[in-house]
Motif scaffolding. Structure first.
Motif, PDB file in Angstrom:
ATOM      1  N   LYS A  27      17.213   8.352  20.050  1.00 36.10           N
ATOM      2  CA  LYS A  27      16.650   9.705  20.029  1.00 36.10           C
ATOM      3  C   LYS A  27      16.985  10.481  21.304  1.00 36.10           C
ATOM      4  O   LYS A  27      16.941  11.703  21.322  1.00 36.10           O
ATOM      5  CB  LYS A  27      15.133   9.624  19.862  1.00 36.10           C
ATOM      6  CG  LYS A  27      14.684   9.156  18.487  1.00 36.10           C
ATOM      7  CD  LYS A  27      13.158   9.123  18.414  1.00 36.10           C
ATOM      8  CE  LYS A  27      12.698   8.657  17.038  1.00 36.10           C
ATOM      9  NZ  LYS A  27      11.215   8.579  16.935  1.00 36.10           N
ATOM     10  N   ARG A  28      17.274   9.729  22.339  1.00 32.66           N
ATOM     11  CA  ARG A  28      17.624  10.365  23.606  1.00 32.66           C
ATOM     12  C   ARG A  28      19.141  10.422  23.775  1.00 32.66           C
ATOM     13  O   ARG A  28      19.886   9.817  23.011  1.00 32.66           O
ATOM     14  CB  ARG A  28      16.974   9.611  24.765  1.00 32.66           C
ATOM     15  CG  ARG A  28      15.453   9.750  24.789  1.00 32.66           C
ATOM     16  CD  ARG A  28      14.843   8.996  25.958  1.00 32.66           C
ATOM     17  NE  ARG A  28      14.704   7.566  25.670  1.00 32.66           N
ATOM     18  CZ  ARG A  28      14.259   6.673  26.546  1.00 32.66           C
ATOM     19  NH1 ARG A  28      13.936   7.064  27.779  1.00 32.66           N
ATOM     20  NH2 ARG A  28      14.159   5.407  26.204  1.00 32.66           N
ATOM     21  N   ALA A  29      19.589  11.112  24.823  1.00 32.87           N
ATOM     22  CA  ALA A  29      21.019  11.332  25.025  1.00 32.87           C
ATOM     23  C   ALA A  29      21.640  10.155  25.761  1.00 32.87           C
ATOM     24  O   ALA A  29      20.958   9.341  26.406  1.00 32.87           O
ATOM     25  CB  ALA A  29      21.253  12.615  25.811  1.00 32.87           C
ATOM     26  N   ALA A  30      22.960  10.052  25.617  1.00 30.33           N
ATOM     27  CA  ALA A  30      23.747   9.048  26.338  1.00 30.33           C
ATOM     28  C   ALA A  30      24.537   9.764  27.442  1.00 30.33           C
ATOM     29  O   ALA A  30      25.125  10.827  27.201  1.00 30.33           O
ATOM     30  CB  ALA A  30      24.691   8.319  25.393  1.00 30.33           C
ATOM     31  N   TYR A  31      24.556   9.172  28.643  1.00 30.12           N
ATOM     32  CA  TYR A  31      25.220   9.793  29.792  1.00 30.12           C
ATOM     33  C   TYR A  31      26.317   8.866  30.302  1.00 30.12           C
ATOM     34  O   TYR A  31      26.075   7.685  30.610  1.00 30.12           O
ATOM     35  CB  TYR A  31      24.217  10.062  30.908  1.00 30.12           C
ATOM     36  CG  TYR A  31      23.264  11.210  30.595  1.00 30.12           C
ATOM     37  CD1 TYR A  31      23.576  12.510  30.949  1.00 30.12           C
ATOM     38  CD2 TYR A  31      22.072  10.963  29.912  1.00 30.12           C
ATOM     39  CE1 TYR A  31      22.715  13.546  30.647  1.00 30.12           C
ATOM     40  CE2 TYR A  31      21.212  11.998  29.605  1.00 30.12           C
ATOM     41  CZ  TYR A  31      21.535  13.298  29.985  1.00 30.12           C
ATOM     42  OH  TYR A  31      20.688  14.328  29.683  1.00 30.12           O
ATOM     43  N   LEU A  32      27.524   9.406  30.343  1.00 34.13           N
ATOM     44  CA  LEU A  32      28.681   8.682  30.858  1.00 34.13           C
ATOM     45  C   LEU A  32      29.011   9.240  32.250  1.00 34.13           C
ATOM     46  O   LEU A  32      29.297  10.430  32.398  1.00 34.13           O
ATOM     47  CB  LEU A  32      29.875   8.848  29.920  1.00 34.13           C
ATOM     48  CG  LEU A  32      31.219   8.294  30.438  1.00 34.13           C
ATOM     49  CD1 LEU A  32      31.123   6.793  30.686  1.00 34.13           C
ATOM     50  CD2 LEU A  32      32.349   8.604  29.445  1.00 34.13           C
ATOM     51  N   TYR A  33      28.967   8.349  33.232  1.00 37.69           N
ATOM     52  CA  TYR A  33      29.245   8.757  34.615  1.00 37.69           C
ATOM     53  C   TYR A  33      30.649   8.303  34.989  1.00 37.69           C
ATOM     54  O   TYR A  33      30.982   7.107  34.895  1.00 37.69           O
ATOM     55  CB  TYR A  33      28.221   8.135  35.573  1.00 37.69           C
ATOM     56  CG  TYR A  33      28.403   8.554  37.016  1.00 37.69           C
ATOM     57  CD1 TYR A  33      27.996   9.807  37.454  1.00 37.69           C
ATOM     58  CD2 TYR A  33      28.985   7.686  37.927  1.00 37.69           C
ATOM     59  CE1 TYR A  33      28.160  10.188  38.771  1.00 37.69           C
ATOM     60  CE2 TYR A  33      29.146   8.046  39.253  1.00 37.69           C
ATOM     61  CZ  TYR A  33      28.734   9.308  39.669  1.00 37.69           C
ATOM     62  OH  TYR A  33      28.907   9.680  40.962  1.00 37.69           O
ATOM     63  N   PRO A  77      25.446  10.001  18.365  1.00 37.21           N
ATOM     64  CA  PRO A  77      26.361  11.029  17.868  1.00 37.21           C
ATOM     65  C   PRO A  77      27.136  11.650  19.036  1.00 37.21           C
ATOM     66  O   PRO A  77      26.673  11.676  20.168  1.00 37.21           O
ATOM     67  CB  PRO A  77      25.444  12.047  17.191  1.00 37.21           C
ATOM     68  CG  PRO A  77      24.119  11.844  17.826  1.00 37.21           C
ATOM     69  CD  PRO A  77      24.043  10.379  18.198  1.00 37.21           C
ATOM     70  N   ILE A  78      28.320  12.149  18.745  1.00 36.26           N
ATOM     71  CA  ILE A  78      29.202  12.664  19.792  1.00 36.26           C
ATOM     72  C   ILE A  78      28.580  13.830  20.542  1.00 36.26           C
ATOM     73  O   ILE A  78      28.815  14.026  21.743  1.00 36.26           O
ATOM     74  CB  ILE A  78      30.561  13.073  19.166  1.00 36.26           C
ATOM     75  CG1 ILE A  78      31.563  13.420  20.271  1.00 36.26           C
ATOM     76  CG2 ILE A  78      30.384  14.234  18.192  1.00 36.26           C
ATOM     77  CD1 ILE A  78      31.957  12.280  21.115  1.00 36.26           C
ATOM     78  N   GLU A  79      27.733  14.636  19.831  1.00 36.02           N
ATOM     79  CA  GLU A  79      27.152  15.810  20.494  1.00 36.02           C
ATOM     80  C   GLU A  79      26.068  15.436  21.498  1.00 36.02           C
ATOM     81  O   GLU A  79      25.684  16.252  22.332  1.00 36.02           O
ATOM     82  CB  GLU A  79      26.590  16.790  19.462  1.00 36.02           C
ATOM     83  CG  GLU A  79      25.450  16.251  18.617  1.00 36.02           C
ATOM     84  CD  GLU A  79      25.958  15.540  17.371  1.00 36.02           C
ATOM     85  OE1 GLU A  79      25.154  15.236  16.477  1.00 36.02           O
ATOM     86  OE2 GLU A  79      27.200  15.323  17.297  1.00 36.02           O
ATOM     87  N   ARG A  80      25.537  14.204  21.432  1.00 39.21           N
ATOM     88  CA  ARG A  80      24.517  13.789  22.388  1.00 39.21           C
ATOM     89  C   ARG A  80      25.075  12.854  23.461  1.00 39.21           C
ATOM     90  O   ARG A  80      24.329  12.208  24.173  1.00 39.21           O
ATOM     91  CB  ARG A  80      23.352  13.102  21.672  1.00 39.21           C
ATOM     92  CG  ARG A  80      22.446  14.091  20.948  1.00 39.21           C
ATOM     93  CD  ARG A  80      20.996  13.608  20.965  1.00 39.21           C
ATOM     94  NE  ARG A  80      20.854  12.288  20.362  1.00 39.21           N
ATOM     95  CZ  ARG A  80      20.528  12.065  19.087  1.00 39.21           C
ATOM     96  NH1 ARG A  80      20.316  13.084  18.285  1.00 39.21           N
ATOM     97  NH2 ARG A  80      20.426  10.822  18.621  1.00 39.21           N
ATOM     98  N   ILE A  81      26.355  12.802  23.581  1.00 39.36           N
ATOM     99  CA  ILE A  81      27.003  12.027  24.647  1.00 39.36           C
ATOM    100  C   ILE A  81      27.482  13.014  25.716  1.00 39.36           C
ATOM    101  O   ILE A  81      28.364  13.841  25.454  1.00 39.36           O
ATOM    102  CB  ILE A  81      28.184  11.198  24.101  1.00 39.36           C
ATOM    103  CG1 ILE A  81      27.702  10.218  23.021  1.00 39.36           C
ATOM    104  CG2 ILE A  81      28.872  10.457  25.244  1.00 39.36           C
ATOM    105  CD1 ILE A  81      28.827   9.438  22.374  1.00 39.36           C
ATOM    106  N   HIS A  82      26.889  12.942  26.885  1.00 38.24           N
ATOM    107  CA  HIS A  82      27.208  13.868  27.980  1.00 38.24           C
ATOM    108  C   HIS A  82      28.033  13.144  29.042  1.00 38.24           C
ATOM    109  O   HIS A  82      27.665  12.034  29.477  1.00 38.24           O
ATOM    110  CB  HIS A  82      25.925  14.408  28.619  1.00 38.24           C
ATOM    111  CG  HIS A  82      25.007  15.077  27.635  1.00 38.24           C
ATOM    112  ND1 HIS A  82      25.267  16.279  27.035  1.00 38.24           N
ATOM    113  CD2 HIS A  82      23.800  14.665  27.108  1.00 38.24           C
ATOM    114  CE1 HIS A  82      24.304  16.626  26.236  1.00 38.24           C
ATOM    115  NE2 HIS A  82      23.382  15.640  26.237  1.00 38.24           N
TER     116      HIS A  82
END
Length: 688
Positions: A12-18, A50-55
């Motif tokens: 339900k929350r976003a995924a963050y790629l650093y 989903p791709i839109e929730r991957i920042h």
């Protein structure tokens, strides 16, 4: 097993790629590592995001991970985790997220509190699970250790090259690396002359401030090489400042020495860093004579001692300092014989001139006590000046010839610097002309700009040539044959030169500093002066203490006796004129006047001329009129007729009359006196 850790709550929350690379060079040359980091998005998609929730946070590309300072992307990531917006944090490896254990464990703690997962190339970890948290902590420690190993490896190679004197460091202006990677002098003759002029001027003036002042008074420029920007490597000429001259004087590389470890970098708690200068004794590697320099190592060390000695003038002890303005001949060289501290100088006015007083204030300043002693500087300076003349007279000729050579060398140095500046301006004007001649005349946008640049270069060249001609004439006039002859003629007249008012007091102080290390003063019944010469010899002088001001201003007994004698015959104004004519003067070397004579009478209780005449029987106008029964005007008329003699008159119209004993006057009718029969003696009437 890793997919079981991803729950619906996480999705339900976003995924963050650093994404991070340590340097811009790695970003440009190590593109494969960057692509591998971006490829982790596929891992997130495979785990259900989903791709839109991957920042993707990639604003830290080209920044080191050893600290969070200036890493806006990492700070953004930590904020999102702390707010509970992140379901998973992705990084290729722990080193991409942080190279510092404190930052890494802080991120793990926040992820455990907010139930956020961490993903790397090896798998997915739940920081809330002890085993995963233990493994993440171990990876963070290994990442920090890896950074330490990399730095130690690079540091070892750097130290190994520095130990051989082969480590290349950015050279200061005036030194360049040749094609064979050896360090040598800049081939630009003007740059070399400017650097040498700094060292020669400092050796002459013994002061960095005076060196800067000399450059500015002579309108000389100093080079600076640009280290960054579009014009990197170009020379920029400008008037030097004090900090720039100090950098040159303190830099051992100008002495042909390889030095490593002059500075250390300290990291502050806020993540920033500061560069700290290291004392000369703590430099790691010092290798004199590794390449050609502008000065030798002995001269460099002498300059450092002089700069350190000058710097003491601004420290707590204030033990020395360069020769400065002020008539105190022993400024910075006087030691208190009572407490052993350095004595300062205090100036005051005396007879319209400035006189120094040496004061020991160490006890008063540091311990709120009393001043140890104050010694009049005019007595001590005069004695030291006599000693200097005694010491200098045998070598006055050598000193004079050295002064002449110094003047000629100074003129040659400044003339060469100005001539090279004119040559550079001519060269730049020629380059501007060539550019203008090569442009298409029809392209007016470019031609006009190049023509304006050419005109500006021509103007600068003309100004430089005019300034060179004007200053060359001034120097030629100052160093003509007549001047040289006068210098040689005065070689044997050092006492007169020393006392010449045109000689700057700082020149006298420099002579004193060459011959005297310090002077110890003790003021008791007499002033004892212990002089320690530079060679180790000592001289002791004993001086009489100056009289108190009351005794100095006290009138001499013979003067008081002379005034007492003259009061029998003259008034105060007449006595002042007589004393001035006879060469008498006051304690301040001023002529006498009416007020001075009146002061002497009052101070020494001398009877005035008026009182003395009264004591001799002289009568006032009122008394004469009362005795003879006449008016005051008649008394004045008798005086004009010569019947009686006025022997005293003052500004208050007070007169004293002397009546001769053989004088007779006739008494007429109506009580008036006239020259008719019936004579009466004045003395008889007075006695009757």
């Amino acid at each position: 097993m890793a997919e079981l850790k991803v729950t619906t709550e996480h999705l339900k929350r976003a995924a963050y790629l650093y994404v991070r690379q340590s340097t811009l060079r790695q970003v440009a040359e190590h593109g494969e590592s960057t692509q591998r980091q971006y490829a982790l998005r596929a891992r997130a998609i495979a785990s259900g995001w989903p791709i839109e929730r991957i920042h993707v946070i990639d604003c830290d590309l080209g920044k080191s991970g050893s600290s969070t300072t200036a890493r806006e992307g990492f700070q953004q990531l930590v904020s999102e985790v702390a707010l509970g917006k992140a379901g998973i944090v992705m990084g290729l490896e722990v080193s991409r997220l942080a190279r510092n254990s404190a930052d890494w464990h802080r991120l793990i703690e926040l992820c455990a509190l907010t139930m956020t997962l961490i993903l790397d190339e090896d798998g997915i970890y739940d920081p809330a699970n002890f085993n995963d948290r233990l493994l993440l902590g171990l990876k963070g420690t290994m990442s920090e250790a890896e950074l330490h190993i990399l730095k130690a490896r690079m540091r070892g190679g750097q130290l190994n090259k520095a130990r051989r004197g082969e480590l290349e460091m950015c050279p200061p202006v005036g030194l360049v690396y040749r094609n064979d990677r050896t360090l040598g002098l800049d081939p630009d003759a003007q740059v070399q002359n400017a650097i040498r002029l700094v060292f020669d001027t400092f050796e002459r003036t013994e002061s960095a401030v005076q060196t800067v002042r000399f450059f500015r008074e002579q309108a000389l420029l100093f080079p600076r090489r640009l280290r960054a920007g579009p014009n990197k490597g170009d020379l920029l000429w400008a008037p030097p400042n004090h900090a720039r001259i100090l950098q040159v004087l303190h830099n051992p590389r100008y002495a042909g020495a390889f030095v490593y470890g002059r500075t250390r970098t300290r990291y502050r708690p806020d993540g920033g860093s500061s560069v700290v200068r290291v004392a000369k004794a703590d430099w790691q590697f010092v290798m004199p004579g590794m390449y050609q320099g502008y000065i030798d190592w002995e001269r460099f060390e002498a300059n450092q001692r002089r700069l350190a000695d000058n710097a003491r003038a601004f420290g707590g002890e204030r033990r020395s300092g360069p020769a400065r303005e002020g008539p105190a001949l022993l400024q910075g060289r006087v030691v208190c014989g009572l407490c052993g501290e350095r004595m300062g100088v205090r100036y005051s006015q005396e007879h319209s001139r400035i006189v120094p007083t040496y004061v020991c204030q160490a006890n008063a300043v540091r311990r709120a006590g009393w001043t140890c002693q104050t010694v009049p500087g005019k007595l001590v300076d005069a004695a030291i000046a006599a000693l200097m003349i005694e010491l200098l007279t045998p070598m006055s000729l050598a000193v004079t010839l050295e002064v002449q050579r110094e003047l000629e060398a100074r003129a040659a140095e400044t003339d060469a610097a100005r001539r090279q500046h004119v040559e550079r301006m001519r060269y730049e004007a020629e380059i501007a002309r060539r550019r203008y001649m090569k442009v298409d005349p029809d392209n007016r946008l470019v031609a006009d700009a190049l023509e304006a640049e050419w005109n500006e270069k021509l103007r600068l060249h003309a100004d430089a040539a005019e300034d060179y001609e004007r200053r060359s004439k001034q120097q030629a006039a100052a160093l003509n044959a007549e001047t040289r002859r006068r210098i040689l003629d005065l070689a044997e007249q050092l006492p007169r030169i020393w006392h010449d008012s045109r000689v700057d007091v700082r020149e006298r102080k420099r002579i004193v500093r060459l011959l005297i290390d310090d002077v110890t003063l003790i003021k008791a019944e007499k002033i004892t002066v212990h002089v320690r010469l530079s060679g180790g010899a000592t001289r002791s002088l004993v001086l009489e203490r100056p009289l108190p001001i009351a005794q100095i201003r006290k009138f001499k007994p013979e003067l008081v006796a002379e005034v007492d004698r003259l009061l029998d015959y003259y008034c105060d104004r007449e006595i002042a004129e007589i004393l001035n004519q006879n060469g008498w003067r006051t304690s301040e070397a001023k002529p006498f006047n009416l007020k001075k004579i009146a002061f002497i009478r009052g101070a020494y209780k001398l009877a005035s001329r008026y009182d003395r005449l009264r004591h001799c029987g002289m009568l006032t106008t009122r008394e004469v009129a009362a005795r003879f029964g006449i008016a005051k005007t008649t008394v004045q008329e008798w005086g004009r007729q010569g019947l009686i003699k006025q022997c005293y008159a003052d500004s208050l119209n007070r007169g004293l009359w002397e009546i001769p004993s053989n004088t007779t006057i006739l008494k007429g009718r109506g009580g008036r006196r006239s020259r008719k029969p019936r004579t009466t003696s004045i003395t008889a009437q007075l006695s009757g």
